[in-house]
Motif scaffolding. Structure first.
Motif, PDB file in Angstrom:
ATOM      1  N   GLU A   1       0.835  -1.203   0.000  1.00 40.64           N
ATOM      2  CA  GLU A   1       0.000   0.000   0.000  1.00 40.64           C
ATOM      3  C   GLU A   1       0.873   1.258   0.000  1.00 40.64           C
ATOM      4  O   GLU A   1       0.615   2.214  -0.705  1.00 40.64           O
ATOM      5  CB  GLU A   1      -0.926   0.021   1.225  1.00 40.64           C
ATOM      6  N   ILE A   2       1.892   1.221   0.836  1.00 37.04           N
ATOM      7  CA  ILE A   2       2.787   2.376   0.905  1.00 37.04           C
ATOM      8  C   ILE A   2       3.542   2.511  -0.418  1.00 37.04           C
ATOM      9  O   ILE A   2       3.670   3.594  -0.974  1.00 37.04           O
ATOM     10  CB  ILE A   2       3.803   2.198   2.057  1.00 37.04           C
ATOM     11  N   PHE A   3       4.021   1.394  -0.919  1.00 36.28           N
ATOM     12  CA  PHE A   3       4.823   1.437  -2.146  1.00 36.28           C
ATOM     13  C   PHE A   3       4.020   2.010  -3.307  1.00 36.28           C
ATOM     14  O   PHE A   3       4.498   2.877  -4.040  1.00 36.28           O
ATOM     15  CB  PHE A   3       5.311   0.028  -2.500  1.00 36.28           C
ATOM     16  N   VAL A   4       2.799   1.532  -3.460  1.00 34.24           N
ATOM     17  CA  VAL A   4       2.034   1.960  -4.623  1.00 34.24           C
ATOM     18  C   VAL A   4       1.776   3.465  -4.565  1.00 34.24           C
ATOM     19  O   VAL A   4       1.860   4.177  -5.554  1.00 34.24           O
ATOM     20  CB  VAL A   4       0.731   1.120  -4.774  1.00 34.24           C
ATOM     21  N   ARG A   5       1.478   3.959  -3.366  1.00 33.16           N
ATOM     22  CA  ARG A   5       1.233   5.394  -3.237  1.00 33.16           C
ATOM     23  C   ARG A   5       2.522   6.182  -3.520  1.00 33.16           C
ATOM     24  O   ARG A   5       2.522   7.167  -4.253  1.00 33.16           O
ATOM     25  CB  ARG A   5       0.735   5.698  -1.821  1.00 33.16           C
ATOM     26  N   ARG A   6       3.601   5.699  -2.945  1.00 29.84           N
ATOM     27  CA  ARG A   6       4.879   6.405  -3.086  1.00 29.84           C
ATOM     28  C   ARG A   6       5.325   6.440  -4.550  1.00 29.84           C
ATOM     29  O   ARG A   6       5.720   7.483  -5.083  1.00 29.84           O
ATOM     30  CB  ARG A   6       5.943   5.705  -2.238  1.00 29.84           C
ATOM     31  N   VAL A   7       5.246   5.314  -5.229  1.00 26.84           N
ATOM     32  CA  VAL A   7       5.783   5.253  -6.578  1.00 26.84           C
ATOM     33  C   VAL A   7       4.904   6.059  -7.551  1.00 26.84           C
ATOM     34  O   VAL A   7       5.410   6.689  -8.479  1.00 26.84           O
ATOM     35  CB  VAL A   7       5.986   3.780  -7.013  1.00 26.84           C
ATOM     36  N   TYR A   8       3.608   6.106  -7.307  1.00 25.93           N
ATOM     37  CA  TYR A   8       2.746   6.958  -8.138  1.00 25.93           C
ATOM     38  C   TYR A   8       3.114   8.431  -7.962  1.00 25.93           C
ATOM     39  O   TYR A   8       3.297   9.163  -8.927  1.00 25.93           O
ATOM     40  CB  TYR A   8       1.270   6.739  -7.772  1.00 25.93           C
ATOM     41  N   LEU A   9       3.198   8.825  -6.706  1.00 28.59           N
ATOM     42  CA  LEU A   9       3.503  10.239  -6.441  1.00 28.59           C
ATOM     43  C   LEU A   9       4.846  10.632  -7.044  1.00 28.59           C
ATOM     44  O   LEU A   9       4.989  11.700  -7.635  1.00 28.59           O
ATOM     45  CB  LEU A   9       3.516  10.508  -4.930  1.00 28.59           C
ATOM     46  N   ASP A  10       5.838   9.767  -6.871  1.00 29.09           N
ATOM     47  CA  ASP A  10       7.187  10.127  -7.310  1.00 29.09           C
ATOM     48  C   ASP A  10       7.366  10.077  -8.822  1.00 29.09           C
ATOM     49  O   ASP A  10       8.193  10.817  -9.369  1.00 29.09           O
ATOM     50  CB  ASP A  10       8.220   9.205  -6.648  1.00 29.09           C
ATOM     51  N   THR A  11       6.632   9.204  -9.486  1.00 27.90           N
ATOM     52  CA  THR A  11       6.859   9.098 -10.934  1.00 27.90           C
ATOM     53  C   THR A  11       5.900   9.934 -11.753  1.00 27.90           C
ATOM     54  O   THR A  11       6.297  10.560 -12.730  1.00 27.90           O
ATOM     55  CB  THR A  11       6.749   7.634 -11.405  1.00 27.90           C
ATOM     56  N   ILE A  12       4.608   9.960 -11.370  1.00 28.05           N
ATOM     57  CA  ILE A  12       3.671  10.691 -12.220  1.00 28.05           C
ATOM     58  C   ILE A  12       2.958  11.821 -11.487  1.00 28.05           C
ATOM     59  O   ILE A  12       2.154  12.537 -12.070  1.00 28.05           O
ATOM     60  CB  ILE A  12       2.620   9.741 -12.852  1.00 28.05           C
ATOM     61  N   GLY A  13       3.243  11.988 -10.180  1.00 25.73           N
ATOM     62  CA  GLY A  13       2.668  13.113  -9.467  1.00 25.73           C
ATOM     63  C   GLY A  13       1.183  12.986  -9.214  1.00 25.73           C
ATOM     64  O   GLY A  13       0.502  13.993  -9.054  1.00 25.73           O
ATOM     65  N   LEU A  14       0.670  11.779  -9.213  1.00 22.31           N
ATOM     66  CA  LEU A  14      -0.753  11.552  -8.922  1.00 22.31           C
ATOM     67  C   LEU A  14      -0.862  10.395  -7.943  1.00 22.31           C
ATOM     68  O   LEU A  14       0.080   9.618  -7.764  1.00 22.31           O
ATOM     69  CB  LEU A  14      -1.504  11.184 -10.208  1.00 22.31           C
ATOM     70  N   LEU A  15      -2.049  10.272  -7.318  1.00 24.09           N
ATOM     71  CA  LEU A  15      -2.271   9.143  -6.418  1.00 24.09           C
ATOM     72  C   LEU A  15      -2.852   7.987  -7.221  1.00 24.09           C
ATOM     73  O   LEU A  15      -3.568   8.204  -8.204  1.00 24.09           O
ATOM     74  CB  LEU A  15      -3.260   9.556  -5.320  1.00 24.09           C
TER      75      LEU A  15
END
Lengths: 847, 673
Positions: free
Chosen positions: A385-399
């Motif tokens: 759960e943490i990873f998916v949120r983090r990687v979305y934010l960091d790569t595409i700037g969205l949740l």
């Protein structure tokens, strides 16, 4: 009004998101989230008195001493009056070191040639000899040569006098080094102008500052010793070395330096590496200067020392480093115009077993080897759960949407993280985010008459280049030598937003090389290797930019004027193009200097460029650069993990500057995927990536995320309705939310333009501003879900998933059920809950 | 410390306090338990007066005189006589109280601090401070016999710079040093230049050194002959510490007066045409005009924003012109201290000023390289030209209209107005000081290597060169001494700051008191001249001891008389005590009466206070009510933000506020006006 929200906030305190960070919005931290701040352990600050007399490792008596290192390995004395120090380091089996200079036995083969006094080697007569050094049953040799016909070292103004004045702090910015001097007397800042300083001391006010008729009673001496009132106090003791040198120089007639006087060409700082096994130990730092005549001199006593991290090690003015706590410290030494340093590692001093850690790639290996050095154990890998949120934010700037999260969490394949990373990197939004970062670097903004049309073209140019796969090196190679009209060749706008060569050169260095040259405009950089000569040499590359008005009044033409040069502030010094830290290039007549500069900057051999970009990318994903701030590369701000930075730079070059490929490696590393939860073995670590950083989501991304979860759109300046905040083309956004949350207005090249520091107005805006309450109502998410017939707890679950990428915990759910059950107005409760979530740290932070 | 002060001080104290003062005197003589102001002043001057002097009294504190210390600072009195521990001056210096002094620095050395403490502790409470101050003051206006020992920082200068008056042999320099000052006699072929703690006289015609006049206050930095040629003004001091001006008889070298007591050295001096006024300038940025007769400051001229580099009285004595380091030139009326003209234009230090023959035209030379000519009737610049010598360091003007200009480009030029230049003189280094003989026939140039060249004004050709004698081997001795210090250092390790030569300076009077005999150690190593000087010093010391003994005897007899009068006074006092007791009783009764009155008043006042409090509360409540109402309105208009429960809550709140406000109003009425 707060009653409901408080109860909601209590619900949100799930154990999985205890956030311990510096970056909590104060107001929210107070009313919404009970944060758990883990204190850094005070750990073993007692002095290691037990070290003396025994050869045992001070932290662990069972570890044996394996070798001795002597710094330097040979010493040559050009003059009989010189004294030289040396250092002996014992290296232990666990990789730690200990300064045993005073504990080791030293025997001179021929004491008529050299002897040891007060820890320094004293030459006696010309010849060669060796010293044998014994410690813990180990032995090393130190070669000593005293030059034939060695005599007394003559006293020289720059090498002795000025060095002592600099060491005593006379020419710092707050004293006589100030631009207008102090109390009527000025010296050049940190001694960048020795000839001028000699003049000011001896001639500016004839007979006042020095008095050759009676040297010991002149103003220079009396002020320095505090014999007459001196704002700076007494700085030099009567009879001290500095005193003797100054008086002797006066007694010799205060001569200017003869033209053949050797000048310093560089310094070496020893030891090159020290691993201190616990806090409370000391390590002497020594400094040797090389001179233009090939001689070397111990200038430890003439150097100024400082530490970049007092929490790990402090340093005395005599260069003795004292370890204070676990971590790394870089002890810097400044002498003449040079700055050098020694990297110290301080271990916590507790029993350490290497952790079981399987590196996934070479990035992990570099990070891991650093942990072993520092006695760090990494945190756990973060949850899906943490990873998916983090990687979305960091790569595409969205949740991730609730569905995306569910799908990912439900996936049982081993390579699901890898696949998600590839999927995200392939999306256009990744390039949008990257374009925003580049636009910050290129300072794309309306300024200095750059019109809306010019701005649009400039922005469109960059966007188009990035989208079509043009790599950053090629973009920079097109940008720097850009000529022509700002409408026809948009990158020329770079020369419109700033027009002075100094500022342009400073921006280029800061944006593309991560170096801040500003200091060197007026004096040699006190904490870096840049001198004024470097500054003006580099600035020369952009000193021939010509401007003329084009047909359209909003348009100008930038061209290579082919002539002109800058004036060096120190009279008579030559200024011609010189690469930073490189050579004077041979430039064919008729060549645009900027072309030469662009080729040099973007060349694969220029590690500063590739490493700077790699570091930028690393910071985007890990939250803190290997060098931080990312645009402050300097001797005194070294990378926390030099091997890692080197590796990333090499990778980027090997990938031909394709950032997607490097991003893929970084995102796939375990280092990226660690939890933010620190453990007792890494709680003190902030720079070595042993646990993930909790970061405030940057302004543009935060606004986009709020819009995303509330299903609202914004009318942002320069964009069609519904455009994303990360796509705003201009610097100033005219948007209160973005300004409050620290969006860069691109006024300067400083990375500090983007701020994620918390402020009270941020908290107040989230609490009461229209961005939260207004958007919740405007988007009608709650009403829609109610309309679809979802139960209140189901709706709450969906909001949780869209905002936090996780389901509510059992206790959160239980509390909410109670509230919903007792409520007369469930819709209002749901709105309140949504509002509380948007205000919570778990939402506004990437963790 | 001078014996005369001592006694005078003692006598006044005795007059007031009888036997207590007697022991004080004894102490001063023997172990210096009591400290005099002039001893403390050395410390204050060195440590405090950069910021707390008459020119720059930060925090309204001026520590330059006893009277100004007693006047205190913006924070009130700084000394409590007899109680150092209660005195601000001591407390801040000892870092016992904020703001610690000196600011951002470590404490002053313990010895100096102790001196301040003992000085304050030794003060007797209630003693008329005015009489104290007139005694404690240093001897600015006194005649030459009272010239103090030098304020020099080391014992060394004190040892070799002597107090001897008259024309003495020239003291050799350690090394040839820049010429800091130069003056040519208005009628005779004599010039004066700066030596080592001396003004040295030379003959222009023969190139001989005629002898020197001791300046026992530090280095000589300014020289000037009076218009009548009878007096030589010698200005100087210890740079950054002190400055003073000595007036000596040119023919005998005897001291006529000593004026000025500055906190830095003197850079420019001049004596008015009638010899009554002395103008002094230096780093303090003010020009001070002293009366020669009284030794007092008559005017402090404040307009300059930087160091005063040059000043000169007009030949008729009606005007005084001064130039500063920032290009400022001002012309003053020295009689009333009023500004006469401000002459803007120069860009850089105005190093030299001269009057063009009469008192109507002023010539200024500046480091911007330009000579400017000013008309005193209108205060306008009439002409300006580049003197072609680089930054100008010095000018001299003679009655034949010749102007000699020296500058940094190792050159000096003779000018006759802006158009006519005759003769150029080249030197090995910067030409720092120039002078012209009375008739303008010979030019004298001093450079920064210490050369003095005498040239013909007609041709600019060198006539002869002179150099002050340089001591044989002294520089080598110094270097050798430094080497031996190095040996010490090798043996003992680096010398830490703290152990400074301060110790010598702050040693109480003993070391400079006449009673201390010359030390034998110095005797053996001295050259004959220095030995002779020491002998003389010892003789003088013996002489003053003898006179001191006589004074002491006189004082003893006076004390006897005093004891008798005191005994009589004691009887009177006993009677007075009786009367006092009676008075005390009456007073006690009065106090009782007033106490009960006071209580009544308090009760009355209490009621009034209560009402004021109530009114205040009422206002606060009314405000709260108002804001609650506003909130209610806001809530009513935006029902989506607020549940009905909250609305109800606010309404209740408003109701209770209304009640409370009413209750308070009622209470106010009950209290009455």
């Amino acid at each position: 009004m707060l009653r409901t929200y408080k109860s909601m906030a209590a619900v949100m305190c799930s154990p999985s998101i205890r956030i311990a960070t510096r970056g909590i919005l104060p107001a929210i931290a107070f009313c919404l989230i009970s944060s758990v701040v883990v204190n850094r352990s005070a750990g073993g600050a007692e002095l290691a008195k037990d070290v003396a007399a025994t050869s045992a490792n001070p932290a662990n008596a069972n570890v044996s001493c394996e070798s001795l290192v002597v710094y330097p390995q040979r010493i040559e004395f050009p003059y009989l009056s010189d004294r030289q120090r040396f250092l002996i380091q014992a290296v232990y089996a666990d990789g730690s070191t200990l300064d045993v200079t005073e504990l080791a036995e030293v025997h001179f083969a021929d004491s008529t040639i050299a002897t040891l006094e007060d820890g320094r080697i004293v030459p006696r007569q010309s010849g060669n000899t060796a010293a044998t050094i014994n410690y813990a049953g180990l032995s090393e040799n130190l070669e000593i040569t005293i030059a034939p016909n060695a005599a007394e070292r003559p006293i020289r103004f720059r090498n002795d006098l000025l060095a002592h004045l600099t060491r005593s702090g006379c020419n710092t910015g707050k004293c006589h080094g100030a631009a207008s001097g102090k109390d009527g007397f000025r010296l050049s800042l940190f001694g960048y102008d020795p000839v001028g300083d000699h003049y000011r001391l001896t001639r500016e006010l004839n007979g006042r500052r020095v008095n050759l008729a009676d040297p010991e009673n002149c103003l220079l001496v009396n002020k320095a010793t505090g014999e007459v009132p001196h704002t700076g106090g007494a700085l030099i003791a009567q009879g001290s070395t500095a005193y003797r040198k100054i008086v002797a120089w006066l007694a010799e007639g205060a001569p200017a330096d003869p033209s053949d006087t050797p000048v310093p060409t560089g310094i070496t700082v020893y030891p090159t590496k020290a691993v201190m096994s616990k806090p409370g130990l000391s390590q002497q730092i020594t400094v040797y200067a090389s001179y233009s005549d090939g001689t070397v001199r111990d200038v430890t006593d003439l150097s100024v020392f400082f530490s970049n991290n007092d929490a790990a090690s402090t340093v005395t003015e005599n260069g003795s480093a004292q370890s204070t706590g676990p971590g790394t410290a870089f002890i810097m030494a400044r002498f003449d115009e040079f700055t050098g340093g020694s990297a110290l590692i301080v271990r916590p001093g507790t029993q350490y077993e290497p952790p079981a850690f399987e590196p996934t790639n070479d990035i992990d290996q570099k990070v891991f080897s650093r942990w072993l050095d520092l006695h760090i154990k990494p945190s756990e890998t973060c949850s899906d759960e943490i990873f998916v949120r983090r990687v979305y934010l960091d790569t595409i700037g969205l949740l991730p949407t609730a569905e995306q999260t569910q799908r990912f969490v439900a996936d049982v394949a081993d390579d699901k993280r890898e696949r998600l990373i590839d999927e995200l990197l392939a999306r256009d939004e990744f390039l949008d985010l990257w374009t925003m970062k580049l636009a910050d670097l290129l300072l794309i903004r309306r300024a200095n008459g750059l019109s809306q049309k010019g701005l649009s073209r400039y922005d469109a140019w960059l966007r188009e280049k990035v989208k079509s796969g043009v790599t950053i090196d090629k973009i920079v190679r097109e940008l720097i030598p850009a000529s022509g009209s700002t409408f026809e060749n948009p990158p020329t706008s770079y020369y419109q937003t700033e027009t002075t060569p100094q500022l342009i050169a400073e921006n280029i260095a800061q944006s593309f090389l991560g170096m801040r040259l500003q200091c060197a405009q007026c004096h040699n950089h006190p904490f870096d290797r840049w001198t004024m000569d470097d500054y003006y040499g580099f600035t020369s590359f952009v000193s021939r930019v010509g401007y003329k008005q084009a047909k359209d009044p909003r348009e100008i033409t930038v061209y290579d004027a082919g002539e002109g040069s800058l004036e060096h502030p120190v009279p008579g010094r030559e200024v011609r193009p010189k690469f930073l830290g490189g050579d004077f290039p041979q430039i064919q007549p008729g060549t645009d200097y900027r072309q030469v500069l662009a080729d040099w900057i973007t060349s694969p051999e220029n590690k500063a460029f590739s490493q700077n970009l790699a570091n930028l990318l690393w910071e985007q994903f890990l939250g803190v650069g290997i060098i931080t701030p990312v645009d402050d590369v300097r001797v005194s701000n070294p990378p926390s993990n030099p091997d890692l930075l080197r590796l990333l730079g090499e990778k980027l070059v090997a990938y031909e500057f394709d950032v997607r490929k490097l991003a893929r490696d970084i995102l796939n590393s375990k280092a990226f995927q660690l939890s933010t939860q620190a453990n007792e073995w890494n709680v003190w670590d902030q720079r070595d990536f042993s646990h993930a950083q909790i970061r405030r989501v940057r302004a543009e991304v935060l606004l986009d995320c709020i819009s995303q979860v509330t299903r609202t759109t914004d009318q942002l300046s320069g964009l069609p309705l519904g455009g994303r905040a990360i796509e705003i083309p201009d610097g100033p956004s005219n948007n209160y939310f973005l300004e409050t949350f620290g969006r860069s207005d691109r006024a300067t090249a400083c990375s500090c333009e983007v701020s994620t520091a918390p402020t009270l107005s941020q908290a107040l805006h989230l609490l009461n501003g229209e961005t939260t309450s207004g958007k919740i109502e405007e988007g009608g998410v709650i009403d829609r879900l109610i309309g679809e017939g979802q139960s209140p707890t189901e709706i709450a679950g969906m909001i949780y998933e869209s905002c936090y990428s996780r389901k509510p915990t059992t206790s959160e759910m239980a509390k909410m059920s109670d509230i919903f059950g007792a409520s007369k107005d469930v819709r209002q409760e749901l709105v309140d809950m949504f509002w509380a979530i948007l205000n919570s740290n778990e939402f506004i932070f990437n963790h | 410390m001078n014996m005369r002060y001592f006694l005078l001080h003692g006598l006044i104290a005795v007059g007031l306090l009888g036997s207590i003062a007697f022991t004080t005197i004894g102490a001063q003589e023997s172990d210096s338990d009591t400290v005099t102001f002039s001893e403390v002043r050395t410390v204050l001057r060195k440590r405090c007066m950069t910021c707390h002097s008459i020119d720059e009294a930060r925090g309204d504190l001026d520590l330059s005189s006893m009277a100004s210390i007693e006047a205190g600072s913006a924070s009130g009195p700084v000394i409590v006589p007899g109680q150092a521990s209660a005195s601000l001056l001591y407390k801040v210096s000892a870092h016992l109280e904020e703001p610690v002094m000196p600011p951002n620095n470590s404490k002053i050395p313990g010895r100096e601090l102790d001196l301040i403490k003992r000085w304050i502790d030794g003060m007797v409470p209630g003693v008329d401070s005015a009489s104290m101050s007139s005694n404690g003051e240093a001897s600015a206006a006194e005649m030459p016999t009272t010239v103090d020992s030098p304020n020099a920082p080391t014992g060394e200068v004190a040892e070799v710079t002597t107090d001897q008056e008259g024309i003495v042999p020239v003291r050799p320099l350690l090394r040839a040093a820049t010429i800091t000052s130069l003056a040519v006699h208005p009628s005779q072929p004599i010039f004066a230049t700066s030596g080592r703690g001396q003004a040295v006289l030379g003959n222009l015609e023969t190139g001989e050194w005629l002898g020197a006049i001791n300046f026992p206050f530090g280095e000589v930095t300014a020289l000037k002959f009076s218009a009548d040629g009878e007096t030589l003004l010698i200005g100087g001091g210890v740079a950054g510490l002190s400055g003073t001006v000595l007036g000596v008889d040119v023919s005998t070298g005897k001291r006529k007066f000593r004026v000025a007591d500055e906190v830095d050295t003197i850079l420019a001096i001049d004596l008015s045409e009638n010899g009554r006024l002395l103008a002094v300038g230096g780093p303090s940025k003010v020009v001070r005009v002293y009366s020669i007769d009284s030794g007092e400051v008559v005017h402090t001229l404040r307009k300059h924003t930087d160091w005063i580099m040059s000043l000169v009285f007009s030949p008729d004595g009606l005007l005084l012109a001064s130039g500063d380091r920032f290009g400022g030139v001002f012309v003053w009326n020295p009689d009333d201290g009023q500004l006469f003209h401000a002459l803007p234009g120069h860009q850089g230090p105005v190093s030299a000023i001269a009057w063009d023959g009469g008192s109507e035209t002023l010539l200024t030379g500046c480091e911007d390289g330009k000579l400017r000519v000013w008309n005193m009737h209108h205060g306008d610049m009439t002409t300006a030209w580049d003197a072609q010598v680089g930054p100008i360091l010095s000018i001299a003007h003679a009655s034949n209209a010749a102007t000699l200009v020296g500058g940094r480009k190792n050159k000096a030029n003779f000018w006759f107005g802006p158009e006519l230049q005759k003769g150029t003189v080249k030197a090995e280094d910067q030409i720092v000081r120039v002078g012209l003989s009375a008739a303008g026939r010979l030019g004298v140039l001093g450079d920064s290597l210490g050369n003095i060249n005498i040239v013909s004004a007609e041709t600019g050709d060198a006539v002869r060169g002179m150099k002050l004698p340089v001591s044989d081997g002294e520089a080598e001795q110094l270097i050798a001494r430094l080497k031996s210090m190095e040996a010490d250092y090798l043996a003992k390790g680096e010398i830490e700051l703290e152990v400074t030569k301060t110790a010598e300076l702050t040693q109480p009077a003993a070391s400079i008191m006449p009673s201390s005999p010359p030390e034998s150690r110095t005797m053996q190593n001295l050259d004959p001249i220095a030995a002779a000087l020491l002998l003389e010093k010892a003789e003088a010391a013996h002489g003053s001891l003898v006179s001191s003994l006589r004074a002491q005897q006189q004082m003893a007899s006076r004390l006897t008389t005093l004891r008798q009068t005191t005994e009589k006074a004691l009887e009177d006092l006993a009677a007075a005590e009786q009367a006092g007791q009676e008075l005390l009783q009456t007073q006690t009764q009065l106090v009782e009466d007033s106490k009960s009155q006071l209580n009544e008043l308090r009760t009355l006042l209490g009621v009034k206070l209560n009402r004021e409090k109530l009114v205040e509360r009422f206002q606060a409540e009314a405000q709260l009510l108002e804001s609650t109402e506003r909130q209610l309105e806001a809530v009513a208009s935006q029902p989506q933000f607020m549940g009905s429960e909250e609305l109800e809550l606010l309404r209740t709140l408003k109701q209770s506020l209304l009640q409370r406000t009413e209750a308070t109003r009622q209470a106010i009425e009950n209290v009455g006006p």
